[in-house]
Scaffold this active site. Structure first.
Site, PDB file in Angstrom:
ATOM      1  N   PHE A   1      -6.879  -4.409  -0.847  1.00 57.43           N
ATOM      2  CA  PHE A   1      -7.169  -5.816  -1.149  1.00 57.43           C
ATOM      3  C   PHE A   1      -8.200  -6.387  -0.165  1.00 57.43           C
ATOM      4  O   PHE A   1      -9.334  -6.730  -0.547  1.00 57.43           O
ATOM      5  CB  PHE A   1      -5.829  -6.577  -1.126  1.00 57.43           C
ATOM      6  CG  PHE A   1      -5.922  -8.038  -0.862  1.00 57.43           C
ATOM      7  CD1 PHE A   1      -6.789  -8.852  -1.580  1.00 57.43           C
ATOM      8  CD2 PHE A   1      -5.129  -8.637   0.130  1.00 57.43           C
ATOM      9  CE1 PHE A   1      -6.880 -10.216  -1.322  1.00 57.43           C
ATOM     10  CE2 PHE A   1      -5.204  -9.983   0.383  1.00 57.43           C
ATOM     11  CZ  PHE A   1      -6.081 -10.776  -0.339  1.00 57.43           C
TER      12      PHE A   1
ATOM     13  N   ASN B   1      -7.004   6.641   1.352  1.00 55.52           N
ATOM     14  CA  ASN B   1      -6.214   7.668   0.645  1.00 55.52           C
ATOM     15  C   ASN B   1      -5.638   7.145  -0.671  1.00 55.52           C
ATOM     16  O   ASN B   1      -4.852   7.837  -1.321  1.00 55.52           O
ATOM     17  CB  ASN B   1      -5.080   8.191   1.541  1.00 55.52           C
ATOM     18  CG  ASN B   1      -4.027   7.131   1.808  1.00 55.52           C
ATOM     19  OD1 ASN B   1      -4.193   5.966   1.424  1.00 55.52           O
ATOM     20  ND2 ASN B   1      -2.946   7.510   2.469  1.00 55.52           N
TER      21      ASN B   1
ATOM     22  N   TYR C   1       6.401  -0.653  10.414  1.00 51.86           N
ATOM     23  CA  TYR C   1       5.168  -1.442  10.338  1.00 51.86           C
ATOM     24  C   TYR C   1       4.955  -2.262  11.605  1.00 51.86           C
ATOM     25  O   TYR C   1       3.926  -2.145  12.260  1.00 51.86           O
ATOM     26  CB  TYR C   1       5.254  -2.350   9.108  1.00 51.86           C
ATOM     27  CG  TYR C   1       4.013  -3.179   8.828  1.00 51.86           C
ATOM     28  CD1 TYR C   1       2.863  -2.582   8.297  1.00 51.86           C
ATOM     29  CD2 TYR C   1       4.001  -4.550   9.040  1.00 51.86           C
ATOM     30  CE1 TYR C   1       1.732  -3.339   8.008  1.00 51.86           C
ATOM     31  CE2 TYR C   1       2.879  -5.315   8.749  1.00 51.86           C
ATOM     32  CZ  TYR C   1       1.751  -4.712   8.228  1.00 51.86           C
ATOM     33  OH  TYR C   1       0.631  -5.472   7.944  1.00 51.86           O
TER      34      TYR C   1
HETATM   35  P1  NAD Z   1      -3.560  -3.034   1.020  1.00 48.51           P
HETATM   36  O1  NAD Z   1      -2.311  -2.262   0.898  1.00 48.51           O
HETATM   37  O2  NAD Z   1      -4.141  -3.665  -0.197  1.00 48.51           O
HETATM   38  O3  NAD Z   1      -4.714  -2.152   1.691  1.00 48.51           O
HETATM   39  C1  NAD Z   1      -4.473  -1.102   2.592  1.00 48.51           C
HETATM   40  C2  NAD Z   1      -5.443   0.032   2.237  1.00 48.51           C
HETATM   41  O4  NAD Z   1      -5.249   1.102   3.172  1.00 48.51           O
HETATM   42  C3  NAD Z   1      -5.185   0.615   0.857  1.00 48.51           C
HETATM   43  O5  NAD Z   1      -6.397   0.808   0.170  1.00 48.51           O
HETATM   44  C4  NAD Z   1      -4.489   1.947   1.143  1.00 48.51           C
HETATM   45  O6  NAD Z   1      -4.682   2.889   0.122  1.00 48.51           O
HETATM   46  C5  NAD Z   1      -5.143   2.322   2.460  1.00 48.51           C
HETATM   47  N1  NAD Z   1      -4.342   3.246   3.283  1.00 48.51           N
HETATM   48  C6  NAD Z   1      -3.029   3.144   3.608  1.00 48.51           C
HETATM   49  N2  NAD Z   1      -2.662   4.155   4.410  1.00 48.51           N
HETATM   50  C7  NAD Z   1      -3.767   4.922   4.595  1.00 48.51           C
HETATM   51  C8  NAD Z   1      -4.030   6.121   5.306  1.00 48.51           C
HETATM   52  N3  NAD Z   1      -3.068   6.756   5.993  1.00 48.51           N
HETATM   53  N4  NAD Z   1      -5.286   6.638   5.266  1.00 48.51           N
HETATM   54  C9  NAD Z   1      -6.271   6.027   4.553  1.00 48.51           C
HETATM   55  N5  NAD Z   1      -6.075   4.884   3.856  1.00 48.51           N
HETATM   56  C10 NAD Z   1      -4.842   4.346   3.883  1.00 48.51           C
HETATM   57  O7  NAD Z   1      -3.285  -4.154   2.134  1.00 48.51           O
HETATM   58  P2  NAD Z   1      -4.195  -5.348   2.641  1.00 48.51           P
HETATM   59  O8  NAD Z   1      -3.456  -6.593   2.393  1.00 48.51           O
HETATM   60  O9  NAD Z   1      -5.578  -5.211   2.141  1.00 48.51           O
HETATM   61  O10 NAD Z   1      -4.146  -5.083   4.218  1.00 48.51           O
HETATM   62  C11 NAD Z   1      -5.231  -4.477   4.903  1.00 48.51           C
HETATM   63  C12 NAD Z   1      -4.907  -4.412   6.392  1.00 48.51           C
HETATM   64  O11 NAD Z   1      -4.697  -5.724   6.909  1.00 48.51           O
HETATM   65  C13 NAD Z   1      -3.635  -3.606   6.719  1.00 48.51           C
HETATM   66  O12 NAD Z   1      -3.857  -2.848   7.886  1.00 48.51           O
HETATM   67  C14 NAD Z   1      -2.594  -4.666   6.977  1.00 48.51           C
HETATM   68  O13 NAD Z   1      -1.622  -4.228   7.887  1.00 48.51           O
HETATM   69  C15 NAD Z   1      -3.439  -5.791   7.576  1.00 48.51           C
HETATM   70  N6  NAD Z   1      -2.782  -7.094   7.336  1.00 48.51           N
HETATM   71  C16 NAD Z   1      -2.774  -7.659   6.106  1.00 48.51           C
HETATM   72  C17 NAD Z   1      -2.135  -8.876   5.912  1.00 48.51           C
HETATM   73  C18 NAD Z   1      -2.093  -9.563   4.573  1.00 48.51           C
HETATM   74  O14 NAD Z   1      -1.468 -10.619   4.462  1.00 48.51           O
HETATM   75  N7  NAD Z   1      -2.757  -9.093   3.539  1.00 48.51           N
HETATM   76  C19 NAD Z   1      -1.476  -9.498   6.991  1.00 48.51           C
HETATM   77  C20 NAD Z   1      -1.485  -8.859   8.228  1.00 48.51           C
HETATM   78  C21 NAD Z   1      -2.163  -7.659   8.403  1.00 48.51           C
END
Ligand code: NAD
Ligand code: UDP
Length: 327
Positions: free
Chosen positions: A16, A37, A150
């Site tokens: 996202f 991945n 997490y």
């Molecule tokens: P998301 O799940 O949509 O995106 C995470 C992406 O990382 C996905 O495309 C997934 O396929 C990829 N991924 C996961 N594990 C992997 C691995 N081992 N190797 C390669 N790719 C991998 O989540 P998001 O909301 O887009 O979050 C992105 C980042 O921001 C994350 O690290 C999350 O912890 C951090 N974050 C997000 C929020 C939020 O509210 N959206 C809040 C705090 C932190």
């Protein structure tokens, strides 16, 4: 280097937030290598970028070292499932992603002499006993609970970042992201904003966990991307952590009522048990981001929700046309 575009590596770029970041970096004229991945991300999120001459997608898990590039100018680590249902689905792999994945990317940054930005999270504060949360608050986290893969994983990642900075001079940039929403969240993502909007649009009951009094502060994705860009441009010595979030705190019940109002839905509220260790309140203190990054969120909640509702309306229409239930 003259004639060569700047090369940005975005781990988790098909997710996202990552897909919004890839788009913004391309817009700024960078060459973008997205490694993902596809655990929770999707090729659909980056489909419009695939034919861009400066964009490359590599299907790769960051738990394995990545050695596919001779030159990298900056690294953004967003790779990690962010929704509780997803990061708890394979919690051991979540810890591996947070810790071993971070270690691999820090070594890559060290080898290339480039800065690395870590997408940390407000979850490092746990069920906070200080409100709002400032960066110098050490948090209140259950180290053996369902969420610990997490939140402890992300804490360890921050710790690794700071040790690579102190021991090896790696330019690290830690941001702590508070709940972020917007277009390209997945329909089956399980987080509150996407759940409520999809339920409201389908006329299904809105699932409130607990009595609806838990609070979160919701940030629109465009505001976060601007904060990320500014953080990467800070002086080499500035590591953060910096909170990036919208201090407009709402109860989950308020959010449900706002979504019902904005969608014109007839959905009713359904109260379900609260998951264990669910933090009661969360609100960022963004003084540091305002001061150092000259950043503050610009998109009010109702405005951001309207954009997100339009996205999900289109998405549900597409799914219906193609006879698919979820994505
Ligand atoms: P998301 O799940 O949509 O995106 C995470 C992406 O990382 C996905 O495309 C997934 O396929 C990829 N991924 C996961 N594990 C992997 C691995 N081992 N190797 C390669 N790719 C991998 O989540 P998001 O909301 O887009 O979050 C992105 C980042 O921001 C994350 O690290 C999350 O912890 C951090 N974050 C997000 C929020 C939020 O509210 N959206 C809040 C705090 C932190
Ligand atoms: N939540 C809810 N109904 C849902 C999904 C989530 O009431 O269908 C609640 C959840 O219990 C938490 C808040 O909304 O109190 C935010 O949950 P989310 O999973 O979006 O993010 P996080 O808990 O990681 O902040």
């Amino acid at each position: 280097m003259k004639g060569h575009p700047y090369i940005s590596l975005v781990a988790g770029g098909a997710g996202f937030i990552g897909s919004h970041l890839c788009r913004r970096l391309l817009h700024e004229g960078r060459q973008v290598v997205c490694i993902d991945n596809l655990q929770t991300g999707s090729i659909r999120n980056i489909q419009p970028l695939i034919d861009h001459p400066l964009f490359q997608f590599v299907n790769h898990d960051i738990v394995q070292p990545y050695m596919g590039l001779e030159r990298i100018d900056e690294i953004y680590n967003l790779a990690c499932p962010a929704s509780p249902i997803h990061y708890q689905d394979d919690p051991i792999h979540t810890t591996e992603t947070c810790v071993i994945g971070m270690l691999n990317l820090l070594k890559l940054a060290q080898n290339h002499g480039c800065p690395i930005l870590q997408a940390s999270t407000s979850e490092v504060y746990g069920d906070a006993s200080v409100h709002p949360q400032k960066e110098d608050y050490w948090g209140n986290v259950n180290p053996i609970g369902l969420r610990s893969c997490y939140d402890i994983g992300k804490r360890c990642a921050e710790s690794l970042c700071m040790d690579f900075y102190r021991k090896h001079g790696v330019k690290v940039k830690i941001i702590r992201i508070f709940n972020t929403y917007g277009p390209r969240m997945a329909i089956g993502d399980g987080r509150v904003v996407s759940n409520f909007i999809v339920q409201a649009l389908r006329g299904e009951p809105i699932t409130i966990y607990g009595d609806g009094s838990h609070t979160r502060s919701f940030q629109y994705v465009d505001d976060l991307i601007e904060g990320i860009m500014r953080m990467m441009q800070t002086d080499d010595e500035f590591t953060g952590p910096v909170n990036l979030g919208n201090p407009d705190e709402r109860s989950v019940r308020e959010l449900a009522e706002l979504v019902i109002q904005l969608t014109g839905s007839k959905s009713e509220l359904m109260f379900l048990p609260i998951p264990p260790d669910d933090p009661h309140h969360r609100q960022p203190d963004i003084t540091m981001a305002k001061t150092v990054l000259r950043w503050k969120p610009m998109v009010p909640l109702d405005e951001g929700l309207k954009q997100t509702i339009e996205y999900f309306k289109d998405k549900l229409r597409d799914l219906q046309t193609n006879n698919i239930i979820n994505n």
